[in-house]
Write a protein that holds these residues in place. Structure first.
Motif, PDB file in Angstrom:
ATOM      1  N   ARG A   1      -3.482  -2.814  -3.576  1.00 33.98           N
ATOM      2  CA  ARG A   1      -4.525  -3.317  -2.670  1.00 33.98           C
ATOM      3  C   ARG A   1      -4.864  -4.785  -2.902  1.00 33.98           C
ATOM      4  N   THR A   2      -4.251  -5.421  -3.901  1.00 31.19           N
ATOM      5  CA  THR A   2      -4.665  -6.777  -4.275  1.00 31.19           C
ATOM      6  C   THR A   2      -3.469  -7.719  -4.280  1.00 31.19           C
TER       7      THR A   2
ATOM      8  N   TYR B   1       0.836  -1.202   0.000  1.00 31.91           N
ATOM      9  CA  TYR B   1       0.000   0.000   0.000  1.00 31.91           C
ATOM     10  C   TYR B   1       0.874   1.257   0.000  1.00 31.91           C
TER      11      TYR B   1
ATOM     12  N   GLU C   1      -9.211   2.526   5.202  1.00 30.39           N
ATOM     13  CA  GLU C   1      -9.904   2.264   3.937  1.00 30.39           C
ATOM     14  C   GLU C   1     -10.721   0.975   4.023  1.00 30.39           C
ATOM     15  N   LYS C   2     -10.139  -0.056   4.617  1.00 34.31           N
ATOM     16  CA  LYS C   2     -10.833  -1.341   4.744  1.00 34.31           C
ATOM     17  C   LYS C   2     -12.025  -1.218   5.701  1.00 34.31           C
TER      18      LYS C   2
ATOM     19  N   ALA D   1     -13.792   1.496   6.284  1.00 28.95           N
ATOM     20  CA  ALA D   1     -14.827   2.276   5.606  1.00 28.95           C
ATOM     21  C   ALA D   1     -15.590   1.426   4.594  1.00 28.95           C
ATOM     22  N   ALA D   2     -14.894   0.434   4.007  1.00 28.84           N
ATOM     23  CA  ALA D   2     -15.526  -0.433   3.011  1.00 28.84           C
ATOM     24  C   ALA D   2     -16.188  -1.653   3.636  1.00 28.84           C
ATOM     25  N   GLY D   3     -16.090  -1.790   4.956  1.00 30.78           N
ATOM     26  CA  GLY D   3     -16.687  -2.937   5.641  1.00 30.78           C
ATOM     27  C   GLY D   3     -15.966  -4.247   5.377  1.00 30.78           C
ATOM     28  N   GLU D   4     -14.675  -4.188   5.056  1.00 29.56           N
ATOM     29  CA  GLU D   4     -13.918  -5.397   4.755  1.00 29.56           C
ATOM     30  C   GLU D   4     -13.445  -6.074   6.044  1.00 29.56           C
TER      31      GLU D   4
END
Length: 222
Positions: A132-133, A101, A189-190, A192-195
């Protein structure tokens, strides 16, 4: 949101406080032999710079490795202690993901490889499609053994710098060690995205050095 991120899985003792939008305070020291000595003073400095008490932190982010046994456990044990004291949750993140990242923040898009120094002439590494992947599970190998698997893409991290014969394309300006600020930004970020996050447990890729000898002789009285 106030996330306190820390990582001791690389030679860097790195701490940052993130408000969900940006890192508002950070500390970064590179010393592979003093994780236990440097971490808590670094946390104190970061909180003092931000004017925040530990009890105001809403979540802790910790790098789970892979990394050397002793250094890695310093960060994990500290995050667990903070969580127990405050009741705030602990979010684990792969250390290699944090470096990936950070490479993205430095301008690297993808695909690429992250490689850190695993000592013993080995590297901890993983392949990424983008910052991110992650494409592969973290692994530990000798650089020569994976040279063909990482060929053709750039590489970042201390392991890539150390073994240029296996990682010939190391762009300038890329992160060498972990950055808690990048780790916290990734966690924000994760969230906020619900990951989901991996559990805050150490990611060991080697068997421990200390083992019970084979054919151990019992000397207790019969």
């Amino acid at each position: 949101m106030l996330l306190l991120a820390l990582d001791t899985a690389t030679p860097a003792v790195t701490v940052a406080l993130h408000d969900g939008s940006r890192a508002i305070a950070a500390s970064h020291q590179v010393d592979a032999r003093r994780h236990g000595e440097l971490l808590l003073p670094a946390v104190d400095r970061v909180l003092a710079e931000a004017g925040v008490e530990l009890g105001a932190v809403t979540g802790f982010v910790v790098g789970v490795g892979p990394g050397p046994y002793t250094g890695l456990r310093v960060g994990l044990a500290t995050a667990a202690a903070f969580a127990a004291a405050t009741g705030a949750p602990v979010h684990g993140l792969c250390t290699l993901d944090g470096i990936a990242y950070a490479a993205g923040q430095a301008g690297l898009d993808g695909p690429f490889t992250v490689a850190t120094d695993a000592r013993r002439k080995e590297v901890y590494w993983a392949r990424y499609a983008d910052p991110r992947t992650r494409l592969t599970e973290p692994a530990v190998d000798r650089p020569a053994e994976i040279a063909e698997r990482v060929a053709g893409v750039p590489a970042v991290g201390a392991g890539a710098l150390l073994y240029r014969e296996a990682f010939p394309d190391v762009p300038d300006g890329m992160p060498e060690h972990q950055s808690a600020a990048a780790l916290a930004a990734l966690a924000a970020e994760k969230l906020a995205a619900g990951e989901e996050f991996p559990p805050p447990l150490p990611l060991y890729l080697r068997r421990p050095d200390a083992q019970v000898p084979a054919n151990y002789k019992v000397v207790t009285p019969q």
